[in-house]
Design an enzyme around this catalytic site. Structure first.
Site: not given
Ligand code: CAO
Length: 440
Positions: A236, A412-414, A416
């Protein structure tokens, strides 16, 4: 033995239909119902089966000819001792024993997308033969036998690139497509999604709109394309955009030019970006990390191996500068020169391209203002560098000309959060704006 003239059977109301494929050659021995020609009207593609058995002595039509019912298409040498001509009323046994041939024949019905109709028991002409069952990719240019072949293999013809005239799909194209998918070299819009239920993108027949050329993808493009697609689908992404003032850095860099020349290397802004990235990774260790395969842990790496995207004639590769934190400006410049040369010569080994903890894609030597790089998973972030340009910057009293370099970071929003992402890019920008900080 006698020679019989084969006339084009009844193709209904169609007149002057294009011959687009000839499936037999002179000298071939053919049986009743063997496919002979493929005709194409503006509404349908028809495969013409032979009404007689024998040897093809001469063909009277060629690709590009326009034909109508009753024209002479071939001279056939017929062995009268055998049953060599199709009876006016085909025996049911023949129809039953060759269902594929029967269903493969396309009637002259207006479209190929109509539902199949039952073959009449006594079918005096092709016009009364059953319509092809609708298949995925029904608009693809392919003869009924190729369609039947594709159906047998479960191939959606809209995904197959035809290499024939006007993009026509041949049996070889279907076979090549299946081979490509099975070997993993070819990525399907739906299969490449890893079975995530992502709908495939139907393609029109591009040749309908103008001339086309099918150019095979390079090996590198196939491999990197698959990897990029997997990264795009699995991570993501968020992209943070920023810019930094590299006026001082540029002055310092210009001062190094003579020394760089003497050493036979180039010290480009990228070398300082690598230095600044390492400093930022040290400050924000969660960016120098990977998610564990089970998604339970963040694996934080204590080493700083920087992948650098290199544009080569065959496609994109990402060699890795190992232990970038331990390298001087000169050593980084030498390593980058060596790796990018190896990349362009196609001589990178798998070891040269593995183990990166963070990647940088620099398009600054080419142009552009900003872009959204794709995270090179299992890394969790990638930096994109664009071309610096002089801009008027307000210093509180006046506008002054400053060299501003745009950059972006996809992450990667998971792993950061947005706040962490922008703290990272802000720190990176500060390092580049005052490279003396990198000494501290
Ligand atoms: N702003 C302004 N000028 C820049 C710049 C920037 N951000 N980055 C580089 N330049 C200048 C360099 O200083 C050099 O000029 P000088 O010779 O006058 O110093 C010139 O542009 C050419 O630089 P370069 O591109 O040859 O060298 P580099 O170190 O910047 O990059 C490499 C090396 C291998 C990364 C690069 O050649 C390359 O392949 N880039 C493409 C990467 C790519 O395709 N990324 C996309 C991947 S998809 O996400």
């Amino acid at each position: 033995m006698s020679v019989k003239q084969m006339l084009l059977p009844d193709i209904g109301d169609f007149k002057g239909v294009d011959v687009i494929e000839i499936l037999v050659k002179e000298g071939d021995v053919i049986a009743i119902d063997d496919p002979l020609f493929v005709l194409e009207s503006d509404k349908a593609t028809m495969e013409i089966p032979s009404p007689m058995a024998g040897k093809v002595l001469s063909l009277k039509v060629k690709v590009g000819d326009k034909v109508s019912t009753g024209v002479l298409v071939a001279d056939i040498e017929v062995d009268e001792s055998a049953v060599a001509t199709k009876p006016a009323t085909p025996a049911p046994a023949v129809a039953q024993s060759t269902p594929a041939a029967v269903t493969a024949a396309v009637s002259v019905a207006p479209t190929v997308t109509q539902p199949p109709v039952q073959a009449p028991v006594s079918a005096p002409s092709l016009a009364e033969k059953p319509i092809n069952a609708p298949v995925a990719g029904a608009k693809a240019h392919a003869s009924p036998s190729v369609r039947a072949f594709a159906r047998q293999l479960g191939v959606d013809l809209s995904l197959v690139v035809g290499t024939g005239v006007k993009g026509r799909i041949s049996k070889d194209d279907v076979q090549g497509f299946v081979k490509g998918v099975m070997s993993g070299a070819k990525s399907l819009p739906n299969a490449a999604s890893g079975g995530m239920g992502i709908p495939s993108i139907k393609q029109p027949n591009f040749a309908d709109f103008g001339e086309i050329v099918a150019e095979p993808l390079s090996r590198i493009k196939k491999i990197s394309g698959k990897h990029l697609h997997a990264c795009w689908l699995n991570v993501p992404h968020v992209t943070q955009f920023d810019e930094c003032d590299i006026t001082e850095m540029e002055a310092f860099r210009s001062g190094l030019k003579e020394q760089a020349k003497a050493r036979g290397v180039g010290v480009t802004p990228l070398i300082f970006v690598i230095k600044a990235a390492v400093a930022a990774l040290k400050k924000f260790p969660h960016v120098n990390a990977s998610l564990s395969a089970d998604g339970e842990n963040l694996i934080i790496k204590q080493y700083y191996h920087i992948g650098v995207a290199v544009d080569t004639p065959n496609g994109l590769v990402v060699p890795v500068i190992r232990d970038a934190d331990k390298k001087s400006v000169w050593e980084l410049a030498e390593t980058l020169k060596e790796l990018s040369q190896k990349a362009r010569d196609g001589k990178l080994s798998p070891a040269d391209m593995s183990g990166a903890t963070f990647s940088i894609s620099s398009l600054g030597g080419i142009g552009g203002t900003q872009f959204t790089p794709i995270v090179n998973a299992p890394e969790v972030a990638i930096l994109g560098v664009s071309k610096a340009k002089m801009q008027p910057v307000w210093n509180g009293k006046e506008f002054t000309p400053r060299l501003m370099m745009p950059f972006s970071m996809s992450y990667d929003h998971r792993v950061i959060d947005g706040a962490q992402g922008v703290r990272f890019t802000t720190y990176l920008g500060q390092m580049l704006a005052d490279i003396r900080q990198l000494l501290l």
